[in-house]
Design a protein around this motif. Structure first.
Motif, PDB file in Angstrom:
ATOM      1  N   ALA A   1      42.927  43.641  45.374  1.00  0.00           N
ATOM      2  CA  ALA A   1      41.826  42.769  44.949  1.00  0.00           C
ATOM      3  C   ALA A   1      40.469  43.429  45.191  1.00  0.00           C
TER       4      ALA A   1
ATOM      5  N   LEU B   1      42.233  26.415  43.136  1.00  0.00           N
ATOM      6  CA  LEU B   1      43.241  27.466  43.253  1.00  0.00           C
ATOM      7  C   LEU B   1      44.597  26.953  43.763  1.00  0.00           C
TER       8      LEU B   1
ATOM      9  N   VAL C   1      45.963  33.841  36.899  1.00  0.00           N
ATOM     10  CA  VAL C   1      44.986  32.777  37.160  1.00  0.00           C
ATOM     11  C   VAL C   1      43.571  33.294  36.952  1.00  0.00           C
ATOM     12  N   TYR C   2      43.288  34.514  37.392  1.00  0.00           N
ATOM     13  CA  TYR C   2      41.939  35.083  37.260  1.00  0.00           C
ATOM     14  C   TYR C   2      41.548  35.273  35.800  1.00  0.00           C
TER      15      TYR C   2
ATOM     16  N   GLY D   1      48.318  35.933  40.623  1.00  0.00           N
ATOM     17  CA  GLY D   1      46.876  35.887  40.847  1.00  0.00           C
ATOM     18  C   GLY D   1      46.093  36.435  39.673  1.00  0.00           C
ATOM     19  N   SER D   2      46.571  37.512  39.082  1.00  0.00           N
ATOM     20  CA  SER D   2      45.900  38.082  37.911  1.00  0.00           C
ATOM     21  C   SER D   2      45.923  37.111  36.739  1.00  0.00           C
TER      22      SER D   2
ATOM     23  N   TYR E   1      44.548  37.007  47.509  1.00  0.00           N
ATOM     24  CA  TYR E   1      44.130  37.879  46.412  1.00  0.00           C
ATOM     25  C   TYR E   1      42.979  37.248  45.623  1.00  0.00           C
ATOM     26  N   LEU E   2      43.128  35.970  45.280  1.00  0.00           N
ATOM     27  CA  LEU E   2      42.142  35.320  44.420  1.00  0.00           C
ATOM     28  C   LEU E   2      40.829  35.043  45.138  1.00  0.00           C
ATOM     29  N   HIS E   3      40.887  34.735  46.441  1.00  0.00           N
ATOM     30  CA  HIS E   3      39.645  34.506  47.184  1.00  0.00           C
ATOM     31  C   HIS E   3      38.753  35.750  47.153  1.00  0.00           C
TER      32      HIS E   3
ATOM     33  N   ARG F   1      39.243  38.240  44.747  1.00  0.00           N
ATOM     34  CA  ARG F   1      39.083  38.639  43.337  1.00  0.00           C
ATOM     35  C   ARG F   1      37.950  37.899  42.658  1.00  0.00           C
ATOM     36  N   LEU F   2      37.761  36.628  43.003  1.00  0.00           N
ATOM     37  CA  LEU F   2      36.705  35.829  42.365  1.00  0.00           C
ATOM     38  C   LEU F   2      35.310  36.327  42.713  1.00  0.00           C
TER      39      LEU F   2
END
Length: 445
Positions: free
Chosen positions: A197, A117, A60-61, A57-58, A137-139, A141-142
């Protein structure tokens, strides 16, 4: 006395360089610290998929985050030149433009990332359980992306107006909050991957609020006013957008080279790609330190250009260049004497260690080869000459691609040769562009 020696002996410039460089070096060191805390906290969760989800996830972010790094670099040059010209209204307008652009891009890029994603995570070939946790995590984190981009714009403006300590404070607030909440949310509340996150998002937003408060204080001390009528016209936005466009293209090309290192290294086997990654960590750590001097060049050279002071421009370059050379030689000495220890601290796998030892000489010489591209990047950022940075990077990437193709039979040795040449050509191409501008007497209007 030659002009270079005279410039080096200017004590005031030494003080100016280090008053800017030292806080920036400390700021840069906080970046790997936070990544280390995130991975350590995730590594103590019960499932291996938790650590994998945070790692993936990190990664991708950071794709949009690093790609939009022009918000920091592009802002610095315009702010430094406005300060050099002693134009308070221009300083306030540059700040407002950068913040509006950061907020807009943060919302648009974050929203456009959401439907992508699943596809992006699918390229990682992770397990369904890890993919699900990485999506969670990404939902979250964004939600912090607009704040992270605001922090880029704020840091760029603070560097440009030579408030490096404020930049350090901004990053410390962001990262200390992140670390503290990581420890509270995960071991304390047991929130797992979503807690990591949320800690990052909270740190980014609290950092942004702190930065906006300090920016408001700074502009009140300056006086002047934001030129709102001019900001409604394209001509006022065009220079900033063109500079940011060129830095964006340059950044994508640079990321492509580092991605190629991992891609081509993987063809040599898992142990080889792991060894290459360990060695590149050494280059990244060196770059973190030397970038502090490059940040000082951005601010001081931009200020000199805005003030129309060619002598101050030369002094800043000579002093920062001298200290950059000393710092790079120190890194060369460290890797020559303690390179094996540096590798051993990162892994206990015998096969990876043996391969890393074999390619350690390439890392040993890289700092003194690469330092000139960092330094000259600072000059061109301060001068808001991003087109030359873009063109120099494209030439360097072309040579890298040709050398990778020509040295395929050499395996990983050829890959490292191509990368060393890439770093050298980056510096040489920027030096060539700089000399052309100097011959036209176009650095200072």
């Amino acid at each position: 006395m030659t002009p270079l020696i005279e410039a080096w002996r200017d004590r005031q410039t030494h003080r100016q360089v280090w008053s800017l460089a030292l806080p920036m070096m400390l700021s840069n060191l906080t970046v790997p610290l936070v990544a280390l805390v995130d991975s350590t906290v995730a590594g103590h969760l019960p499932q291996t998929q938790d650590l994998g989800a945070v790692t993936v996830g990190s990664a991708v972010y950071t794709l949009p985050l690093w790609s939009l790094g022009f918000l920091r670099m592009g802002t610095t040059g315009f702010a430094a030149q406005a300060k050099g010209a002693n134009d308070a209204s221009a300083l306030r307008t540059v700040q407002m433009q950068a913040l509006l652009l950061a907020a807009l891009l943060g919302v648009l890029v974050g929203a456009s990332m959401l439907p992508l994603l699943p596809w992006l995570l699918g390229q990682m070939h992770s397990t369904p359980l890890m993919t699900g946790r990485a999506l969670d995590y990404l939902h979250l984190r964004l939600l912090g992306l607009p704040a992270a981009l605001l922090n880029y714009a704020l840091a760029g403006w603070f560097i440009g107006v030579q408030r490096a300590r404020t930049t350090l404070a901004l990053l410390l607030v962001t990262n200390i909050v992140n670390i503290a909440l990581n420890l509270l949310f995960v071991p304390g509340f047991g929130w797992g991957v979503p807690g990591i996150a949320l800690a990052s998002v909270s740190g980014e937003w609290l950092g942004a609020l702190y930065g906006l408060w300090r920016a408001r204080q700074a502009v009140h001390q300056l006086g002047g006013h934001v030129d709102w009528p001019a900001m409604r016209g394209w001509d006022h936005w065009r220079p900033l957008l063109l500079v940011n466009r060129d830095i964006f293209v340059r950044t994508l090309a640079l990321e492509g080279v580092f991605f190629s290192l991992a891609l081509f290294g993987a063809r040599e086997g898992d142990a080889t790609v792991a060894a290459n990654a360990l060695l590149l960590n050494g280059l990244i750590l060196t770059a973190f330190g030397l970038d502090g001097l490059a940040n000082a060049v951005e601010a001081l050279c931009g200020h000199a250009i805005g003030a129309g002071d060619g002598h101050a421009l030369r002094r800043a370059l000579v002093v920062a260049g001298g200290w950059s050379l000393i710092g790079s030689l120190g890194a060369v000495l460290f890797f020559a004497m303690a390179g094996h220890l540096f590798v051993d601290l990162q892994t206990n796998l015998p096969e990876v260690r043996d391969i890393a030892y074999r390619y350690l000489p390439w890392l040993t010489v890289l700092p003194v080869v690469g330092v000139w591209s960092y330094l000259l990047d600072g000059l061109f950022i301060g001068a808001t000459r991003a087109r030359e940075m873009r063109d120099g990077m494209m030439v360097s990437v072309l040579f890298f691609a040709l050398l990778v193709r020509a040295t395929r039979s050499m395996g990983n040795q050829g890959l490292w040769l191509a990368f060393l040449a890439f770093m050298a050509i980056r510096g040489l191409s920027l030096a060539w562009f700089g000399l052309r501008i100097r011959r036209r007497r176009a650095w200072v209007a």
